[in-house]
Enzyme design. Sequence first.
Site, PDB file in Angstrom:
ATOM      1  N   LYS A  48       0.805  -1.124   0.236  1.00 41.02           N
ATOM      2  CA  LYS A  48      -0.068  -0.145   0.023  1.00 41.02           C
ATOM      3  C   LYS A  48       0.969   1.261  -0.036  1.00 41.02           C
ATOM      4  O   LYS A  48       2.018   1.101   0.751  1.00 41.02           O
ATOM      5  CB  LYS A  48      -0.859  -0.043   1.254  1.00 41.02           C
ATOM      6  CG  LYS A  48      -1.604   1.174   1.530  1.00 41.02           C
ATOM      7  CD  LYS A  48      -2.830   1.306   0.530  1.00 41.02           C
ATOM      8  CE  LYS A  48      -3.427   2.771   0.620  1.00 41.02           C
ATOM      9  NZ  LYS A  48      -3.780   3.135  -0.808  1.00 41.02           N
ATOM     10  N   GLY A  75      -7.317   7.908  -0.593  1.00 46.60           N
ATOM     11  CA  GLY A  75      -6.422   8.852   0.023  1.00 46.60           C
ATOM     12  C   GLY A  75      -5.333   8.627   0.797  1.00 46.60           C
ATOM     13  O   GLY A  75      -4.902   9.444   1.675  1.00 46.60           O
ATOM     14  N   CYS A 132       0.657  11.792  -7.342  1.00 43.68           N
ATOM     15  CA  CYS A 132       0.158  12.513  -6.306  1.00 43.68           C
ATOM     16  C   CYS A 132       0.391  14.187  -6.625  1.00 43.68           C
ATOM     17  O   CYS A 132       1.270  14.570  -7.479  1.00 43.68           O
ATOM     18  CB  CYS A 132       1.049  12.289  -5.063  1.00 43.68           C
ATOM     19  SG  CYS A 132       1.666  10.739  -4.809  1.00 43.68           S
ATOM     20  N   LYS A 167       6.380   4.926 -11.109  1.00 46.49           N
ATOM     21  CA  LYS A 167       4.959   4.486 -11.605  1.00 46.49           C
ATOM     22  C   LYS A 167       4.133   5.682 -12.519  1.00 46.49           C
ATOM     23  O   LYS A 167       3.939   6.558 -11.795  1.00 46.49           O
ATOM     24  CB  LYS A 167       4.205   4.174 -10.412  1.00 46.49           C
ATOM     25  CG  LYS A 167       2.536   3.416 -10.856  1.00 46.49           C
ATOM     26  CD  LYS A 167       2.172   2.728  -9.572  1.00 46.49           C
ATOM     27  CE  LYS A 167       0.722   2.074 -10.088  1.00 46.49           C
ATOM     28  NZ  LYS A 167      -0.024   1.657  -8.844  1.00 46.49           N
ATOM     29  N   ILE A 193      -0.544   1.162 -15.535  1.00 42.94           N
ATOM     30  CA  ILE A 193      -0.860   2.560 -15.355  1.00 42.94           C
ATOM     31  C   ILE A 193      -1.400   2.665 -13.841  1.00 42.94           C
ATOM     32  O   ILE A 193      -1.966   1.738 -13.402  1.00 42.94           O
ATOM     33  CB  ILE A 193      -2.012   3.005 -16.413  1.00 42.94           C
ATOM     34  CG1 ILE A 193      -3.223   2.192 -16.095  1.00 42.94           C
ATOM     35  CG2 ILE A 193      -1.281   3.224 -17.631  1.00 42.94           C
ATOM     36  CD1 ILE A 193      -4.239   2.630 -17.448  1.00 42.94           C
TER      37      ILE A 193
HETATM   38  C1  LIG Z   1      -8.507   0.732  -3.870  1.00 38.49           C
HETATM   39  C2  LIG Z   1      -7.116   1.056  -4.576  1.00 38.49           C
HETATM   40  C3  LIG Z   1      -6.094   1.873  -3.869  1.00 38.49           C
HETATM   41  C4  LIG Z   1      -4.974   1.851  -4.819  1.00 38.49           C
HETATM   42  N1  LIG Z   1      -3.797   2.623  -3.955  1.00 38.49           N
HETATM   43  C5  LIG Z   1      -2.731   2.865  -4.441  1.00 38.49           C
HETATM   44  C6  LIG Z   1      -1.780   3.205  -3.916  1.00 38.49           C
HETATM   45  O1  LIG Z   1      -1.528   3.389  -2.819  1.00 38.49           O
HETATM   46  N2  LIG Z   1      -0.525   3.832  -4.549  1.00 38.49           N
HETATM   47  C7  LIG Z   1      -0.526   3.513  -5.994  1.00 38.49           C
HETATM   48  O2  LIG Z   1       0.624   3.898  -6.627  1.00 38.49           O
HETATM   49  N3  LIG Z   1      -1.404   2.767  -6.552  1.00 38.49           N
HETATM   50  C8  LIG Z   1      -2.473   2.619  -6.026  1.00 38.49           C
HETATM   51  N4  LIG Z   1      -3.616   2.058  -6.556  1.00 38.49           N
HETATM   52  C9  LIG Z   1      -3.563   1.882  -8.164  1.00 38.49           C
HETATM   53  C10 LIG Z   1      -3.304   0.399  -8.458  1.00 38.49           C
HETATM   54  O3  LIG Z   1      -1.995  -0.035  -7.865  1.00 38.49           O
HETATM   55  C11 LIG Z   1      -3.389   0.350 -10.076  1.00 38.49           C
HETATM   56  O4  LIG Z   1      -2.351   1.008 -10.552  1.00 38.49           O
HETATM   57  C12 LIG Z   1      -4.673   0.536 -10.623  1.00 38.49           C
HETATM   58  O5  LIG Z   1      -5.685  -0.177  -9.820  1.00 38.49           O
HETATM   59  C13 LIG Z   1      -4.677  -0.214 -12.023  1.00 38.49           C
HETATM   60  O6  LIG Z   1      -4.801  -1.781 -12.039  1.00 38.49           O
HETATM   61  P1  LIG Z   1      -6.008  -2.572 -11.728  1.00 38.49           P
HETATM   62  O7  LIG Z   1      -6.930  -2.024 -12.914  1.00 38.49           O
HETATM   63  O8  LIG Z   1      -5.506  -3.827 -12.014  1.00 38.49           O
HETATM   64  O9  LIG Z   1      -6.526  -2.433 -10.268  1.00 38.49           O
HETATM   65  C14 LIG Z   1      -4.779   1.803  -6.018  1.00 38.49           C
HETATM   66  C15 LIG Z   1      -6.014   1.204  -6.723  1.00 38.49           C
HETATM   67  C16 LIG Z   1      -6.928   0.579  -5.939  1.00 38.49           C
HETATM   68  C17 LIG Z   1      -8.442   0.059  -6.620  1.00 38.49           C
END
Ligand SMILES: Cc1cc2nc3c(=O)[nH]c(=O)nc-3n(C[C@H](O)[C@H](O)[C@H](O)COP(=O)(O)O)c2cc1C
Length: 305
Positions: A48, A75, A132, A167, A193
Amino acid sequence: MHKDIDMSLKIKDVIFENPIFTASGTFGFGYEFDDFIDISEVGGVVVKGLTLEPRKGNKVPRIAETAGGMLNSVGLENPGVEYFLSDILPKLKSKNVKVIANIAGNNIEDYCKMASKINDSSCDAVEMNISCPNVKQGGVAFGTNKDVVYEITKEVRACLDKPLIVKLSPNVTDIKEIAVSAQKGGADCISLINTLIGMAVDTKTRRPVLSNVIGGLSGPAIKPVALRLVWEVSKVVDIPIIGMGGIRDIDDVLQFMLVGASGVAIGTSNFIDPCITVKLANQLKEYLKENKYKSTQDIIGKIKL
Ligand SMILES: Cc1cc2nc3c(=O)[nH]c(=O)nc-3n(C[C@H](O)[C@H](O)[C@H](O)COP(=O)(O)O)c2cc1C
């Protein structure tokens, strides 16, 4: 598992045994999944998003389901980098898994401070989330300006010997120039992404569904966009790429690899099936074996145009 098939992914000097990672924010700190899987079978656990100080995150509601995906505005709720290093990382490393710390900050100094602390730990790599808001530049995301991306990557690189994964945000005009800047700044790997910015409205109350009004869209709905962006980036960088966005099954994994991803990360699908990462690692090996391939190199970037 078939020992003669090479699924390893090397980033800088670290070798990940298989190329299926978890996506930050969708897999907690990994050990929450202990009851479901042997997390040592995950290629790499991306934890996370961490910040310098603990954060409570946004007010609820901060999750909304959408057609083919979800919106989140969590957040960056997290216990802070110090607590992660002292209380969470040792537990995680005892499971014999590669750990990647995902970091987020309000300014370049925050990122550097976190990178320096992580450099002295047993973490295997750092993933820098540049989606961010940059407080010093009026809240515009770091990842949207190529010069800022170069600067932040260079500064963080100088504080970190471990592999640095940058990222990328999809919410940009030209992802190629951003990726090139990250590579020039010293990134060892690009991941993409992050979520696309979206919104949902409750027509009964006429209010936004999320308390934060806007949130990040993830899940299968974003996969075609993610694939296109990975493909564009793969043409302009020569460092490994970790692709993500809506991956649900082995065919999705192969699609990302064919357009140039050396590894993939699984996000939203973890909420549907907590065993998905390990299943996909096994299925990838089976696929390679059935097709008499010796290594993932036989697929990566091998799209026929
Ligand atoms: C609930 C949630 C929390 C996320 N928190 C972060 C985060 O803390 N840092 C980050 O770089 N990406 C975060 N992401 C983005 C994911 O790591 C990922 O890049 C994005 O969801 C696309 O992949 P997916 O479609 O397989 O979920 C978060 C995504 C979700 C759904």
